[in-house]
Design a protein around this motif. Structure first.
Motif, short mmCIF file in Angstrom:
data_model
loop_
_atom_site.label_atom_id
_atom_site.label_comp_id
_atom_site.label_asym_id
_atom_site.label_seq_id
_atom_site.Cartn_x
_atom_site.Cartn_y
_atom_site.Cartn_z
N LEU A 131 0.05 -2.50 -1.01
CA LEU A 131 -0.74 -1.28 -1.22
C LEU A 131 -2.17 -1.63 -1.62
O LEU A 131 -3.12 -0.93 -1.25
CB LEU A 131 -0.08 -0.40 -2.28
CG LEU A 131 1.19 0.34 -1.82
CD1 LEU A 131 1.93 0.93 -3.02
CD2 LEU A 131 0.86 1.43 -0.81
N LEU A 132 -2.33 -2.72 -2.36
CA LEU A 132 -3.66 -3.21 -2.72
C LEU A 132 -4.42 -3.66 -1.47
O LEU A 132 -5.58 -3.30 -1.27
CB LEU A 132 -3.51 -4.36 -3.71
CG LEU A 132 -4.76 -4.88 -4.40
CD1 LEU A 132 -5.35 -3.83 -5.33
CD2 LEU A 132 -4.41 -6.15 -5.20
N ILE A 133 -3.75 -4.44 -0.63
CA ILE A 133 -4.35 -4.86 0.65
C ILE A 133 -4.73 -3.64 1.47
O ILE A 133 -5.82 -3.57 2.05
CB ILE A 133 -3.38 -5.75 1.44
CG1 ILE A 133 -3.10 -7.06 0.71
CG2 ILE A 133 -3.93 -6.03 2.84
CD1 ILE A 133 -1.98 -7.88 1.32
N ASN A 134 -3.82 -2.68 1.54
CA ASN A 134 -4.03 -1.48 2.35
C ASN A 134 -5.26 -0.70 1.90
O ASN A 134 -6.09 -0.27 2.71
CB ASN A 134 -2.79 -0.60 2.27
CG ASN A 134 -2.86 0.62 3.15
OD1 ASN A 134 -2.87 0.53 4.38
ND2 ASN A 134 -2.93 1.80 2.53
N ALA A 247 -9.97 10.41 -0.01
CA ALA A 247 -9.43 9.11 -0.40
C ALA A 247 -9.98 8.65 -1.75
O ALA A 247 -11.18 8.77 -2.02
CB ALA A 247 -9.78 8.07 0.66
N VAL A 248 -9.08 8.14 -2.58
CA VAL A 248 -9.48 7.63 -3.90
C VAL A 248 -9.05 6.17 -4.10
O VAL A 248 -9.34 5.58 -5.13
CB VAL A 248 -8.89 8.50 -5.04
CG1 VAL A 248 -9.49 9.90 -5.00
CG2 VAL A 248 -7.36 8.55 -4.96
N PHE A 249 -8.35 5.60 -3.13
CA PHE A 249 -7.91 4.20 -3.17
C PHE A 249 -7.23 3.88 -4.50
O PHE A 249 -7.71 3.07 -5.30
CB PHE A 249 -9.09 3.27 -2.94
CG PHE A 249 -9.88 3.60 -1.69
CD1 PHE A 249 -9.30 3.50 -0.44
CD2 PHE A 249 -11.19 4.05 -1.79
CE1 PHE A 249 -10.01 3.83 0.71
CE2 PHE A 249 -11.92 4.37 -0.65
CZ PHE A 249 -11.33 4.25 0.61
N PRO A 250 -6.08 4.49 -4.75
CA PRO A 250 -5.45 4.38 -6.08
C PRO A 250 -5.13 2.96 -6.51
O PRO A 250 -5.26 2.63 -7.69
CB PRO A 250 -4.17 5.22 -5.94
CG PRO A 250 -3.96 5.38 -4.47
CD PRO A 250 -5.29 5.35 -3.85
N SER A 251 -4.73 2.09 -5.59
CA SER A 251 -4.36 0.73 -5.98
C SER A 251 -5.57 -0.10 -6.40
O SER A 251 -5.44 -1.07 -7.14
CB SER A 251 -3.63 0.02 -4.84
OG SER A 251 -2.37 0.62 -4.62
#
Length: 339
Positions: A131-134, A247-251
């Motif tokens: 999820l971090l990579i994504n 989009a907030v890029f939670p990871s």
């Protein structure tokens, strides 16, 4: 073009033009275990110009059955995987621009790597890192190639920002790889096939043959000779926190994450360094002497054998405690040893 690539250049979809593109490409590989070592060697031999290789672990005897870059000597010396990989990869190709990172990959590190990469290859073993990579992939517009394998099965899919649904969207429908190598085992051919498929997608993308990229999730099982391609083009979460309109890029923005974590399939707890109370290799060596623990020091870490557990403290203060199964037990043992 170097004679070493002559047979690859003869492959018409690649040719001289594609080979030159590979040479000018920069790739990040997250993980240097089974998939990561196979991917790193294949892309090194293929002529990728620059590789960034990240892994937090060291070589153990149980790795050698499927992690092709490593030797018995590496396991005996407990060499960090990135250090052992660097020796082998540079021996294969001396002109490779290789950057290695012996560390736990966090959001800041992932963003730095995404910012300088043309492609990211997933060779990790957990959904949190994927999820971090994504998130970094979508934020920086850099594709990444998902790969997972266990037993005799594997799954591969290239995630291309703006063209495919993202990993967070597809997480509920990805073929289940819920078991681990520690629970059901793995055969090396499953690793090799998964890595080969990931590397093929990488060569397509980096050489400019992007129309040939997979459009469906590919799942295979080598033991029962089955394979399945799953169409996902219509699956997209309109409210996705990574690729949606808000989009907030939670990871990449998680705060207050625990410094303690159970490592997947490792029977170990990882403790990240406390910036307010750093523990050095010298500190660990002194503690080991005080407790009359077996102490082994290398340029990379200090190993302690104390209270029937093995502890490995790396140079940056990251600690692994082996033989504990939960965070509470790891925290208790940490305070017993280091106060």
């Amino acid at each position: 073009m170097d004679e070493r690539y002559s047979r690859q250049v003869l492959f018409k979809p690649l040719g001289q033009t594609g080979q030159h593109k590979l040479k000018s490409s920069t790739v990040t590989i997250v993980g240097c275990g089974a998939l990561g070592s196979a991917i790193a060697e294949t892309l090194t031999r293929a002529g990728i110009g620059t590789i960034h290789l990240v892994d937090r672990d060291y070589v153990e005897l149980s790795n050698l059955q499927r992690q092709q870059l490593f030797t018995e000597t590496d396991a005996q010396q407990m060499l960090p995987k990135v250090a052992a990989a660097e020796q082998r990869l540079k021996a294969i190709r001396s002109d490779l621009q290789l950057f290695t990172y012996l560390e736990h990959l966090d959001a800041a590190g992932m963003e730095k790597l995404a910012a300088v990469s043309d492609l990211i290859l997933d060779a990790t073993d957990n959904f949190e890192t994927r999820l971090l990579i994504n998130d970094a992939s979508v934020k920086f517009g850099v594709p990444w190639i998902y790969g997972a394998c266990v037993g005799s099965s594997g799954v591969v899919f290239p995630f291309i920002p703006g063209e495919s649904s993202c990993f967070r969207c597809l997480l509920p429908v990805l073929p289940a790889i819920n078991e681990t190598c520690d629970t059901v085992g793995i055969i090396s051919p499953a690793v090799q096939v998964t890595a080969a498929l990931q590397c093929t997608e990488a060569l397509k993308w980096l050489s400019g043959s992007r129309e040939a990229m997979r459009k469906k999730i590919h799942h295979f099982n080598l033991w029962d000779n089955s394979q399945l391609d799953i169409g996902v083009s219509r699956i997209k979460d309109p409210s996705c926190k990574t690729c949606g309109p808000a989009a907030v890029f939670p990871s990449l923005n998680e705060t207050g994450a625990s410094s303690y974590a159970v490592l997947c399939g490792r029977d170990a707890v990882q403790i990240l360094p406390d910036p307010n109370r750093p523990i050095t290799l010298d500190d660990a060596e002194k503690v080991g002497a005080r407790l009359e623990a077996g102490v082994k020091r290398t340029p990379y870490f200090v190993e302690l054998k104390v209270f029937n557990h093995r502890m490995v403290l790396f140079g940056n203060g990251r600690l692994l405690i082996h033989g504990v199964h939960n965070v509470a037990a790891g925290r208790k043992l940490y305070h017993q040893v280091f106060g």
